[in-house]
Design a protein around this motif. Structure first.
Motif, PDB file in Angstrom:
ATOM      1  N   ALA A   1      25.069  46.500  44.347  1.00  0.00           N
ATOM      2  CA  ALA A   1      25.502  45.219  43.802  1.00  0.00           C
ATOM      3  C   ALA A   1      26.879  44.929  44.390  1.00  0.00           C
ATOM      4  O   ALA A   1      27.838  45.642  44.116  1.00  0.00           O
ATOM      5  N   PHE A   2      26.942  43.906  45.223  1.00  0.00           N
ATOM      6  CA  PHE A   2      28.182  43.573  45.914  1.00  0.00           C
ATOM      7  C   PHE A   2      28.909  42.432  45.210  1.00  0.00           C
ATOM      8  O   PHE A   2      28.286  41.557  44.609  1.00  0.00           O
ATOM      9  N   ARG A   3      30.240  42.437  45.331  1.00  0.00           N
ATOM     10  CA  ARG A   3      31.044  41.341  44.790  1.00  0.00           C
ATOM     11  C   ARG A   3      32.367  41.321  45.533  1.00  0.00           C
ATOM     12  O   ARG A   3      32.983  42.358  45.769  1.00  0.00           O
ATOM     13  N   ALA A   4      32.806  40.121  45.885  1.00  0.00           N
ATOM     14  CA  ALA A   4      34.092  39.928  46.560  1.00  0.00           C
ATOM     15  C   ALA A   4      35.090  39.325  45.572  1.00  0.00           C
ATOM     16  O   ALA A   4      34.707  38.614  44.650  1.00  0.00           O
ATOM     17  N   PRO A   5      36.381  39.581  45.779  1.00  0.00           N
ATOM     18  CA  PRO A   5      37.399  38.985  44.916  1.00  0.00           C
ATOM     19  C   PRO A   5      37.540  37.486  45.195  1.00  0.00           C
ATOM     20  O   PRO A   5      37.118  36.987  46.246  1.00  0.00           O
ATOM     21  N   LEU A   6      38.148  36.776  44.275  1.00  0.00           N
ATOM     22  CA  LEU A   6      38.306  35.332  44.413  1.00  0.00           C
ATOM     23  C   LEU A   6      39.051  34.948  45.690  1.00  0.00           C
ATOM     24  O   LEU A   6      38.774  33.909  46.275  1.00  0.00           O
ATOM     25  N   GLU A   7      39.951  35.791  46.153  1.00  0.00           N
ATOM     26  CA  GLU A   7      40.708  35.517  47.375  1.00  0.00           C
ATOM     27  C   GLU A   7      39.817  35.447  48.615  1.00  0.00           C
ATOM     28  O   GLU A   7      40.216  34.907  49.646  1.00  0.00           O
TER      29      GLU A   7
END
Length: 122
Positions: free
Chosen positions: A61-67
């Motif tokens: 499960a991948f997720r990137a920060p808002l930046e």
């Protein structure tokens, strides 16, 4: 008119750490000039951009920060496809945050949406 297309863009995991530790420019420091030289640059965003949601029950499960949205804008992306097997890794909240973050950076999205009308829109 020049068109540039790339494949999967995954800004989670170690790249997420790079963004948070070295700044939003870091992932594309050596490619931004090339990517932004086209009239239209497109790619497939292989992760949500969010701090919310619950990880899906799957191996990865991948997720990137808002930046990460700023990273993509800095790199020159104009259109991103969200139609892939990871955009819902953090549920509808993650998808909604991704669309909002990309819209704030004037990046168009295709292939997913908050409802069927948005998801199938050209």
């Amino acid at each position: 008119m020049t068109l540039m297309a790339v494949g999967d863009i995954m800004l989670g995991r170690t790249i997420a750490e790079l963004i948070l530790n070295e700044g939003y420019q870091a992932p594309f420091a050596f490619t931004a000039d090339t990517l932004s030289s086209a009239d239209v640059t497109i790619g497939n965003l292989e992760c949500p951009i969010s701090t919310r949601g619950k990880a899906a029950q799957k191996n990865y499960a991948f997720r990137a920060p808002l930046e990460a949205a700023k990273s993509l804008s800095y790199a020159g992306f104009d259109i991103l496809s969200l139609g892939n097997n990871h955009i819902l890794d953090y549920g509808q909240e993650g998808l909604a945050d991704t669309i909002t973050a990309l819209n704030k950076e004037n990046i168009l999205v295709v292939g997913a949406g908050l409802d069927a009308s948005q998801a199938y829109a050209p």
